[in-house]
Scaffold this motif. Structure first.
Motif, PDB file in Angstrom:
ATOM      1  N   ALA A 114       0.681  15.366  15.736  1.00 19.12           N
ATOM      2  CA  ALA A 114       1.458  15.817  16.889  1.00 19.12           C
ATOM      3  C   ALA A 114       1.414  14.774  18.001  1.00 19.12           C
ATOM      4  CB  ALA A 114       0.912  17.146  17.385  1.00 19.12           C
ATOM      5  N   ALA A 115       0.290  14.082  18.117  1.00 22.65           N
ATOM      6  CA  ALA A 115       0.133  13.080  19.174  1.00 22.65           C
ATOM      7  C   ALA A 115       0.849  11.782  18.823  1.00 22.65           C
ATOM      8  CB  ALA A 115      -1.347  12.825  19.405  1.00 22.65           C
ATOM      9  N   GLY A 116       1.426  11.724  17.633  1.00 21.08           N
ATOM     10  CA  GLY A 116       2.156  10.510  17.253  1.00 21.08           C
ATOM     11  C   GLY A 116       1.338   9.515  16.462  1.00 21.08           C
ATOM     12  N   ASP A 117       0.121   9.914  16.086  1.00 22.43           N
ATOM     13  CA  ASP A 117      -0.721   9.017  15.289  1.00 22.43           C
ATOM     14  C   ASP A 117      -0.350   9.097  13.812  1.00 22.43           C
ATOM     15  OD1 ASP A 117      -2.025   8.179  17.456  1.00 22.43           O
ATOM     16  OD2 ASP A 117      -3.933   9.176  17.033  1.00 22.43           O
ATOM     17  N   THR A 118      -0.856   8.117  13.086  1.00 26.88           N
ATOM     18  CA  THR A 118      -0.658   8.115  11.650  1.00 26.88           C
ATOM     19  C   THR A 118      -1.937   8.613  10.984  1.00 26.88           C
ATOM     20  OG1 THR A 118       0.599   6.116  12.021  1.00 26.88           O
ATOM     21  CG2 THR A 118       0.126   6.679   9.757  1.00 26.88           C
ATOM     22  N   VAL A 119      -1.801   9.553  10.106  1.00 27.96           N
ATOM     23  CA  VAL A 119      -2.985  10.082   9.427  1.00 27.96           C
ATOM     24  C   VAL A 119      -3.045   9.497   8.019  1.00 27.96           C
ATOM     25  CG1 VAL A 119      -4.152  12.138   8.593  1.00 27.96           C
ATOM     26  CG2 VAL A 119      -2.907  12.206  10.758  1.00 27.96           C
ATOM     27  N   PHE A 120      -4.047   8.685   7.811  1.00 25.35           N
ATOM     28  CA  PHE A 120      -4.227   8.022   6.524  1.00 25.35           C
ATOM     29  C   PHE A 120      -5.463   8.569   5.842  1.00 25.35           C
ATOM     30  CE2 PHE A 120      -2.185   3.751   5.615  1.00 25.35           C
ATOM     31  CZ  PHE A 120      -0.979   4.113   6.161  1.00 25.35           C
ATOM     32  N   THR A 121      -5.359   8.857   4.550  1.00 27.59           N
ATOM     33  CA  THR A 121      -6.577   9.065   3.772  1.00 27.59           C
ATOM     34  C   THR A 121      -6.944   7.702   3.179  1.00 27.59           C
ATOM     35  OG1 THR A 121      -5.281   9.511   1.814  1.00 27.59           O
ATOM     36  CG2 THR A 121      -5.956  11.414   3.110  1.00 27.59           C
ATOM     37  N   PRO A 122      -8.202   7.536   2.763  1.00 29.75           N
ATOM     38  CA  PRO A 122      -8.553   6.279   2.096  1.00 29.75           C
ATOM     39  C   PRO A 122      -7.640   6.029   0.901  1.00 29.75           C
ATOM     40  CG  PRO A 122     -10.537   7.518   2.613  1.00 29.75           C
ATOM     41  CD  PRO A 122      -9.377   8.399   2.964  1.00 29.75           C
ATOM     42  N   GLY A 123      -7.330   7.100   0.167  1.00 28.50           N
ATOM     43  CA  GLY A 123      -6.463   6.958  -1.001  1.00 28.50           C
ATOM     44  C   GLY A 123      -5.098   6.404  -0.626  1.00 28.50           C
ATOM     45  N   LEU A 124      -4.525   6.902   0.462  1.00 28.70           N
ATOM     46  CA  LEU A 124      -3.212   6.431   0.892  1.00 28.70           C
ATOM     47  C   LEU A 124      -3.290   4.971   1.333  1.00 28.70           C
ATOM     48  CD1 LEU A 124      -0.278   6.825   1.561  1.00 28.70           C
ATOM     49  CD2 LEU A 124      -0.917   7.883   3.718  1.00 28.70           C
ATOM     50  N   ALA A 125      -4.379   4.599   2.024  1.00 32.15           N
ATOM     51  CA  ALA A 125      -4.538   3.203   2.436  1.00 32.15           C
ATOM     52  C   ALA A 125      -4.548   2.290   1.216  1.00 32.15           C
ATOM     53  CB  ALA A 125      -5.827   3.044   3.233  1.00 32.15           C
ATOM     54  N   GLY A 126      -5.227   2.730   0.156  1.00 33.84           N
ATOM     55  CA  GLY A 126      -5.260   1.954  -1.089  1.00 33.84           C
ATOM     56  C   GLY A 126      -3.866   1.801  -1.669  1.00 33.84           C
ATOM     57  N   LEU A 127      -3.093   2.889  -1.629  1.00 34.46           N
ATOM     58  CA  LEU A 127      -1.723   2.859  -2.152  1.00 34.46           C
ATOM     59  C   LEU A 127      -0.853   1.897  -1.357  1.00 34.46           C
ATOM     60  CD1 LEU A 127      -0.908   6.639  -2.764  1.00 34.46           C
ATOM     61  CD2 LEU A 127      -1.186   4.856  -4.474  1.00 34.46           C
ATOM     62  N   VAL A 128      -0.984   1.964  -0.017  1.00 35.50           N
ATOM     63  CA  VAL A 128      -0.146   1.118   0.842  1.00 35.50           C
ATOM     64  C   VAL A 128      -0.518  -0.354   0.648  1.00 35.50           C
ATOM     65  CG1 VAL A 128       0.394   0.553   3.234  1.00 35.50           C
ATOM     66  CG2 VAL A 128       0.298   2.933   2.516  1.00 35.50           C
ATOM     67  N   LEU A 129      -1.814  -0.639   0.588  1.00 34.44           N
ATOM     68  CA  LEU A 129      -2.274  -2.010   0.315  1.00 34.44           C
ATOM     69  C   LEU A 129      -1.669  -2.513  -0.985  1.00 34.44           C
ATOM     70  CD1 LEU A 129      -6.122  -2.360   0.896  1.00 34.44           C
ATOM     71  CD2 LEU A 129      -4.325  -3.776   1.862  1.00 34.44           C
ATOM     72  N   GLY A 130      -1.756  -1.673  -2.007  1.00 31.30           N
ATOM     73  CA  GLY A 130      -1.232  -2.036  -3.321  1.00 31.30           C
ATOM     74  C   GLY A 130       0.261  -2.295  -3.253  1.00 31.30           C
ATOM     75  N   GLU A 131       0.974  -1.482  -2.461  1.00 32.87           N
ATOM     76  CA  GLU A 131       2.423  -1.614  -2.369  1.00 32.87           C
ATOM     77  C   GLU A 131       2.808  -2.940  -1.714  1.00 32.87           C
ATOM     78  OE1 GLU A 131       4.447   0.050  -3.834  1.00 32.87           O
ATOM     79  OE2 GLU A 131       6.401  -0.245  -2.895  1.00 32.87           O
ATOM     80  N   PHE A 132       2.091  -3.322  -0.649  1.00 37.77           N
ATOM     81  CA  PHE A 132       2.389  -4.607  -0.006  1.00 37.77           C
ATOM     82  C   PHE A 132       2.126  -5.757  -0.967  1.00 37.77           C
ATOM     83  CE2 PHE A 132       2.347  -2.406   4.116  1.00 37.77           C
ATOM     84  CZ  PHE A 132       3.432  -3.031   4.703  1.00 37.77           C
ATOM     85  N   ARG A 133       1.066  -5.657  -1.746  1.00 40.89           N
ATOM     86  CA  ARG A 133       0.763  -6.729  -2.694  1.00 40.89           C
ATOM     87  C   ARG A 133       1.827  -6.792  -3.773  1.00 40.89           C
ATOM     88  NH1 ARG A 133      -5.245  -5.801  -1.940  1.00 40.89           N
ATOM     89  NH2 ARG A 133      -5.611  -7.328  -0.300  1.00 40.89           N
ATOM     90  N   ARG A 134       2.308  -5.627  -4.194  1.00 40.54           N
ATOM     91  CA  ARG A 134       3.346  -5.590  -5.224  1.00 40.54           C
ATOM     92  C   ARG A 134       4.621  -6.248  -4.686  1.00 40.54           C
ATOM     93  NH1 ARG A 134       7.644  -2.831  -6.796  1.00 40.54           N
ATOM     94  NH2 ARG A 134       7.650  -1.493  -4.965  1.00 40.54           N
ATOM     95  N   LEU A 135       4.978  -5.912  -3.428  1.00 40.14           N
ATOM     96  CA  LEU A 135       6.185  -6.469  -2.826  1.00 40.14           C
ATOM     97  C   LEU A 135       6.060  -7.976  -2.652  1.00 40.14           C
ATOM     98  CD1 LEU A 135       6.945  -3.754  -0.129  1.00 40.14           C
ATOM     99  CD2 LEU A 135       8.242  -4.207  -2.213  1.00 40.14           C
ATOM    100  N   ALA A 136       4.828  -8.442  -2.362  1.00 34.73           N
ATOM    101  CA  ALA A 136       4.618  -9.869  -2.148  1.00 34.73           C
ATOM    102  C   ALA A 136       4.789 -10.646  -3.448  1.00 34.73           C
ATOM    103  CB  ALA A 136       3.231 -10.117  -1.564  1.00 34.73           C
ATOM    104  N   VAL A 137       4.387 -10.025  -4.553  1.00 28.84           N
ATOM    105  CA  VAL A 137       4.438 -10.720  -5.841  1.00 28.84           C
ATOM    106  C   VAL A 137       5.833 -10.650  -6.446  1.00 28.84           C
ATOM    107  CG1 VAL A 137       3.541 -10.719  -8.195  1.00 28.84           C
ATOM    108  CG2 VAL A 137       2.008 -10.264  -6.288  1.00 28.84           C
ATOM    109  N   GLU A 138       6.460  -9.506  -6.245  1.00 31.14           N
ATOM    110  CA  GLU A 138       7.786  -9.267  -6.820  1.00 31.14           C
ATOM    111  C   GLU A 138       8.779 -10.302  -6.306  1.00 31.14           C
ATOM    112  OE1 GLU A 138      10.067  -5.720  -5.626  1.00 31.14           O
ATOM    113  OE2 GLU A 138       9.339  -4.932  -7.540  1.00 31.14           O
ATOM    114  N   PRO A 139       9.587 -10.859  -7.197  1.00 26.51           N
ATOM    115  CA  PRO A 139      10.591 -11.819  -6.726  1.00 26.51           C
ATOM    116  C   PRO A 139      11.581 -11.104  -5.811  1.00 26.51           C
ATOM    117  CG  PRO A 139      10.896 -11.314  -9.061  1.00 26.51           C
ATOM    118  CD  PRO A 139       9.610 -10.683  -8.645  1.00 26.51           C
TER     119      PRO A 139
END
Lengths: 209, 366
Positions: A114-139
């Motif tokens: 409600a305050a406008g913050d982002t609520v991350f679980t450790p699991g979601l952080a792992g997913l997001v990290l993985g997604e950025f790495r995937r995008l970086a590698v992907e042509p």
């Protein structure tokens, strides 16, 4: 507003929220209905079960954001199915929590959402990290560079994934709590922006064909 | 596949019988004992009819019938030596089983693969050559052709069998996956939700209710891992496997596993070693920290390396304790984790201080 197809859950969550001083404007069990009612009820925060019987989490989130611009969506999921969580975050959800989270943890997450913050679980952080790495590698396409995290953002995200609280991260990196929060939010913002760019490009390509 | 081969043999046998009959009618004037040719021709016809029926049933395609088939056909062929006569055979008159004698050889190849086919072809070929009694190229050609046909059919049957097994395995796997998905949906819609609810409503309570809530929470975590867990494919040492299939099962009420959404592909041997190192680290937390200590596992998949961190918020380890354990010759975390990761040319860093918890970071190059 609470959207969950499981009546016991829906009522339980609504009761907890009311008890904590929130006004629950609607409780709904289906995605399409949720989007319709949200347009009228104008909730500030939607607590959304990711697995609804009629439409996908991504569709609900897209619909909600279109109906109520600026609405904050906190996803709940019982199974934690990874790809659907990631897709929902990319579609614009601002937080994610497993249903197994405790009551206090849940209320805290709603407050932060409600305050406008982002609520991350450790699991979601792992997913997001993985997604950025995937995008970086992907042509990537020639015109758009894949979104990249700064070193600091990566560092913060890694610590979130390792279960450190924002306060602990702030201490460890000698940053303010607010800065840590901003870093986390930025990572999500980059991902969502990239998603929108991709969708637009896809739409243009389809349109030109 | 095998079924159509058996039908093909029956058709071949009937066609060969007609061919034999025509040849006997045309050559009977040259035979040494022409009157005996007719009963043998009748036997050939009867045997053709019998085998057509006998081989039609899968249960009868076994050694007794196969051996009998081979012997009867060899007998018919051998009788040519007396009935057709040495002179006629030498001047090029065909035996009483010409072409027809290939049928049992093919039957052996279908039933027994390459080996069965070769054995039958050699036995039949030897009989053929002995009966005809001329050992020139023309005499051998028939036998060589028969041998090659037996080889080809035997090979075909072996290939078909492997393909059939693969197909069955694939169908089994697909059915299992579908069943699993269905179960996962059902469990998600019902059991998982209720367990999470019980845990949630009861978590503030004391005594038995609180204990029930805790138990429900544990089961909820285990079940969630089970239904969302990735399937580990059966692989050999060098094939690639998904590291997460090995690590996801460790997720529980107290252990959080964070990873990319996709598979983290590594050679099976490497993945197994990493999983074992993670298990050692988790085991260490279990043994040395208070029950209920939270642990976070993070898996990062980078182009050059795979990094796995295991962090706990437990009691921590005094800096000299690790070395102490090693000098005392105890198989501690140090040995188990460092050893395994060093074998994979990876690096391990262990940071810890009392009261602050421990973090083990393992990085293994791809």
């Amino acid at each position: 507003m609470v959207v969950d197809d499981h009546p016991m859950w829906r009522d339980g969550v609504a009761r907890d929220l009311t008890a904590a001083g929130y006004e629950v404007v609607a409780t709904i069990g289906e995605g399409r209905q949720a989007v319709r009612i949200a347009a009228a009820a104008k909730p500030e925060v939607v607590v959304l079960d990711l697995q609804l019987p009629d439409i996908s989490g991504v569709e609900v989130i897209t619909g909600l954001l279109a109906a109520v611009p600026g609405v904050r969506v906190l996803m709940l999921s019982a199974s934690g199915e990874q790809q659907s969580v990631l897709d929902a975050v990319k579609a614009g959800a601002s937080g994610y929590l497993l249903k197994s989270a405790g009551q206090a943890e849940f209320l805290d997450a709603v407050e932060r959402t409600a305050a406008g913050d982002t609520v991350f679980t450790p699991g979601l952080a792992g997913l997001v990290l993985g997604e950025f790495r995937r995008l970086a590698v992907e042509p990537a396409g020639a015109d758009d560079a894949a979104p990249k995290l700064t070193e600091r953002e990566t560092e913060v995200l890694r610590l979130v994934a390792k279960g450190l609280s924002y306060r602990q991260i702030a201490e460890r990196l000698v940053l303010s709590h607010r800065t840590v929060q901003n870093h986390v939010q930025n990572t999500l913002g980059k991902l969502q922006l990239h998603n929108r760019v991709e969708l637009t490009r896809y739409a243009i390509e389809q349109g030109l064909d | 596949m095998a079924e159509s081969l058996w039908r093909a043999i029956a058709v071949y046998r009937i066609a060969a019988l007609i061919y034999v009959a025509i040849l006997v009618v045309r050559n009977v004037g040259f035979y040494a004992h022409p009157m005996l040719a007719w009963p043998v021709l009748a036997l050939t016809a009867a045997w053709t009819l019998f085998t057509t029926y006998a081989y039609a049933d899968q249960a009868r395609r076994r050694p007794p019938l196969l051996v009998a088939d081979l012997l009867v056909v060899m007998g018919v062929m051998a009788s040519s030596a007396y009935i057709v006569g040495e002179h006629a055979l030498r001047t090029g008159r065909p035996t009483l089983a010409v072409a027809w004698h290939v049928a049992p050889v093919i039957a052996w190849a279908v039933a027994g693969g390459r080996r069965g086919g070769i054995a039958a072809a050699l036995a039949m070929g030897t009989t053929d050559i002995l009966v005809r009694g001329h050992y020139d190229q023309a005499g051998f050609t028939g036998t060589v052709l028969m041998l090659m046909a037996a080889l080809a059919v035997g090979y075909l049957v072996n290939v078909a069998e492997v393909a059939q097994q693969r197909l069955e395995r694939a169908i089994e796997l697909e059915a299992a996956t579908r069943e699993r998905e269905r179960l996962a949906r059902d469990i998600h819609d019902s059991v998982l939700q209720v367990l999470a609810l019980v845990k949630r409503r009861g978590s503030g309570l004391d005594g038995e209710a609180g204990e029930l809530a805790r138990l429900a929470g544990e089961q909820e975590a285990a079940l969630r891992t089970l239904v969302t867990g990735r399937a580990a494919e059966p692989v050999d040492e060098h094939a690639e496997t998904d590291l997460m299939a090995l690590l996801d099962p460790y997720a529980s009420e107290t252990v959080s596993v964070a990873a990319p959404a996709g598979a983290v592909r590594l050679p099976a041997g490497v993945a197994a070693e990493i999983a074992a190192a993670v298990a050692a680290a988790l085991d260490n937390v279990n043994r040395h920290c208070d029950p209920g200590t939270k642990v976070w596992v993070l898996v990062e998949d980078e182009p050059a390396a795979v990094t796995v961190s295991v962090r706990d918020e437990g009691c921590g380890i005094a800096p000299d304790r690790l070395d102490e354990a090693q000098t005392q010759g105890r198989l501690g975390v140090a040995q188990s984790i460092r050893g395994r990761i060093a074998d994979l040319r990876g690096t391990v860093s262990i940071t810890s201080s009392p009261g602050e918890g421990t973090e083990v970071e393992m990085s293994v190059p791809r």
